[in-house]
Design a protein around this motif. Structure first.
Motif, PDB file in Angstrom:
ATOM      1  N   VAL A  61       0.625  -1.176   0.065  1.00 40.23           N
ATOM      2  CA  VAL A  61      -0.037  -0.043   0.009  1.00 40.23           C
ATOM      3  C   VAL A  61       0.917   1.364   0.038  1.00 40.23           C
ATOM      4  O   VAL A  61       0.720   2.147  -0.510  1.00 40.23           O
ATOM      5  CB  VAL A  61      -0.871   0.061   1.054  1.00 40.23           C
ATOM      6  N   LEU A  62       1.712   1.233   0.723  1.00 41.11           N
ATOM      7  CA  LEU A  62       2.793   2.487   0.806  1.00 41.11           C
ATOM      8  C   LEU A  62       3.406   2.603  -0.480  1.00 41.11           C
ATOM      9  O   LEU A  62       3.665   3.867  -1.009  1.00 41.11           O
ATOM     10  CB  LEU A  62       3.899   2.343   1.840  1.00 41.11           C
ATOM     11  N   ALA A  63       4.043   1.606  -1.128  1.00 44.92           N
ATOM     12  CA  ALA A  63       4.392   1.493  -2.497  1.00 44.92           C
ATOM     13  C   ALA A  63       3.440   2.248  -3.444  1.00 44.92           C
ATOM     14  O   ALA A  63       3.835   3.183  -4.205  1.00 44.92           O
ATOM     15  CB  ALA A  63       5.106   0.392  -3.081  1.00 44.92           C
ATOM     16  N   ALA A  98      11.032   4.977   2.561  1.00 49.24           N
ATOM     17  CA  ALA A  98      11.560   4.699   3.981  1.00 49.24           C
ATOM     18  C   ALA A  98      10.624   3.647   4.560  1.00 49.24           C
ATOM     19  O   ALA A  98      11.178   2.427   4.776  1.00 49.24           O
ATOM     20  CB  ALA A  98      12.218   5.823   4.711  1.00 49.24           C
ATOM     21  N   LEU A  99       9.474   4.047   4.505  1.00 50.14           N
ATOM     22  CA  LEU A  99       8.570   3.257   5.072  1.00 50.14           C
ATOM     23  C   LEU A  99       8.073   1.993   4.587  1.00 50.14           C
ATOM     24  O   LEU A  99       8.302   0.805   5.169  1.00 50.14           O
ATOM     25  CB  LEU A  99       7.231   3.869   5.307  1.00 50.14           C
ATOM     26  N   THR A 100       8.104   2.042   3.187  1.00 55.11           N
ATOM     27  CA  THR A 100       8.077   0.611   2.326  1.00 55.11           C
ATOM     28  C   THR A 100       9.324  -0.028   2.508  1.00 55.11           C
ATOM     29  O   THR A 100       8.983  -1.496   2.577  1.00 55.11           O
ATOM     30  CB  THR A 100       7.998   1.202   0.698  1.00 55.11           C
ATOM     31  N   ALA A 101      10.318   0.236   2.519  1.00 57.82           N
ATOM     32  CA  ALA A 101      11.482  -0.324   2.538  1.00 57.82           C
ATOM     33  C   ALA A 101      11.702  -1.245   4.218  1.00 57.82           C
ATOM     34  O   ALA A 101      11.738  -2.475   4.035  1.00 57.82           O
ATOM     35  CB  ALA A 101      12.653   0.098   2.295  1.00 57.82           C
ATOM     36  N   ALA A 102      11.168  -0.308   5.216  1.00 53.90           N
ATOM     37  CA  ALA A 102      11.202  -0.843   6.564  1.00 53.90           C
ATOM     38  C   ALA A 102       9.995  -1.972   6.681  1.00 53.90           C
ATOM     39  O   ALA A 102      10.523  -3.278   7.371  1.00 53.90           O
ATOM     40  CB  ALA A 102      10.885   0.183   7.631  1.00 53.90           C
ATOM     41  N   THR A 103       8.862  -1.899   6.303  1.00 50.89           N
ATOM     42  CA  THR A 103       7.800  -2.697   6.463  1.00 50.89           C
ATOM     43  C   THR A 103       7.863  -3.949   5.269  1.00 50.89           C
ATOM     44  O   THR A 103       7.856  -5.029   5.861  1.00 50.89           O
ATOM     45  CB  THR A 103       6.396  -2.146   5.958  1.00 50.89           C
ATOM     46  N   GLY A 104       8.520  -3.903   4.106  1.00 54.68           N
ATOM     47  CA  GLY A 104       8.713  -4.747   3.359  1.00 54.68           C
ATOM     48  C   GLY A 104       9.989  -5.804   3.755  1.00 54.68           C
ATOM     49  O   GLY A 104       9.840  -6.840   3.572  1.00 54.68           O
ATOM     50  N   LEU A 105      10.841  -5.176   4.071  1.00 59.80           N
ATOM     51  CA  LEU A 105      11.980  -5.852   4.726  1.00 59.80           C
ATOM     52  C   LEU A 105      11.681  -6.822   5.754  1.00 59.80           C
ATOM     53  O   LEU A 105      11.921  -7.989   5.907  1.00 59.80           O
ATOM     54  CB  LEU A 105      13.198  -5.035   4.976  1.00 59.80           C
ATOM     55  N   ALA A 106      10.833  -6.260   6.682  1.00 62.93           N
ATOM     56  CA  ALA A 106      10.257  -6.901   7.800  1.00 62.93           C
ATOM     57  C   ALA A 106       9.589  -7.997   7.347  1.00 62.93           C
ATOM     58  O   ALA A 106       9.746  -9.275   7.756  1.00 62.93           O
ATOM     59  CB  ALA A 106       9.689  -5.969   8.898  1.00 62.93           C
TER      60      ALA A 106
END
Length: 276
Positions: A61-63, A98-106
């Motif tokens: 969703v963020l992406a 940044a939020l997409t990377a954080a949630t995606g990697l987790a």
């Protein structure tokens, strides 16, 4: 006689100009929201989502929300948008990235191997969509269907991350791609008719294509995938065929839009009931 005081008449002040409305950084394409939401809702509803599925959903969703700031930064919304909102768009893009990377990697770290592998599909389709956007081809029939497939493919990985069986996740993915493809054919017919004022009409050709999509769904179910795939594709495919063959007044576009939402809701219910 004493002179009367002269009272200067001041001209009434002009009303202050209303401040210009700030450009929204949210995606403007309402249909795209549905093309993202419906597959994600299906993916979450046919399984038991845990942290991995929810984190991947948040990343998707963020992406998606980052799409509009990216278009502004790339100049796809025009020079004025870059001049007036470029700096703000870059801030949005940095934060969302940044939020997409954080949630995606987790989410990837917690997801099972099958879900991680499935993420390659939306990633590959995202690259294709990026090329289409860069070349301004995303509004063509092929471009619209590719965008819809890219959005729907995110639900595939989320479903697997939530614990859905692979046949169910794959059936949901294919059902939404075929249904959105049929819907795109109908919408394109309406747009061509309106823009050409009736001079051009691809209705029959698109009706045949929508019919072939329905046939493909039936064939896939017959080949071993869940029967919900065929049943879920039929409502939107039939709706598309009717719209393609019947000349609908442009004044009724709102009603057609809601009818399309209704057919998508029926597809969602069939998939959840049939695949859960």
């Amino acid at each position: 006689m004493p002179s009367q005081p002269i009272i200067a008449r001041q001209a009434p002040e002009a009303p202050a100009a209303a401040p210009a409305k700030r450009r929204s950084m949210l995606p403007h394409e309402h249909g795209a929201w549905g093309q993202l939401a419906m597959p994600l809702l299906t993916a979450l509803a046919i399984a038991r989502p845990g942290a991995a599925a929810w984190l991947l959903t948040a990343a998707v969703v963020l992406a998606f929300v980052a799409h509009e700031p990216l278009l502004i930064v790339l100049g796809q919304r025009g020079r004025r948008a870059v001049a007036e909102d470029g700096a703000r768009a870059r801030r949005w893009l940095a934060a969302l990235g940044a939020l997409t990377a954080a949630t995606g990697l987790a989410g990837i770290a917690l997801a099972p191997p099958a879900a991680r592998l499935a993420l390659l599909l939306p990633a590959a389709l995202a690259v294709v969509v990026g090329v289409l956007v860069w070349r301004r081809l995303e509004k063509t029939v092929a471009g619209e269907i590719t965008v819809a497939a890219a959005l729907a493919s995110a639900g595939y990985a989320v479903a697997l991350a939530a614990g859905a069986e692979h046949p169910a996740a794959l059936a949901a993915l294919l059902a939404w791609i075929l249904a959105f493809g049929a819907a795109t054919l109908a919408v394109q017919v309406i747009l061509v008719r309106v823009r050409s004022k009736g001079a051009a009409d691809p209705g029959r050709r698109h009706a045949v294509l929508a019919g072939l999509l329905a046939v493909a769904a039936v064939a896939l179910s017959a080949a071993g995938l869940p029967g919900a795939l065929a049943l879920a594709t039929l409502p939107t495919a039939l709706f598309s065929i009717v719209v393609c063959l019947v000349r609908v007044s442009p004044k009724r576009l709102r009603e057609l839009g809601w009818a399309l939402v209704g057919s998508s809701a029926v597809t969602l219910v069939i998939l959840v009931v049939g695949l859960r």
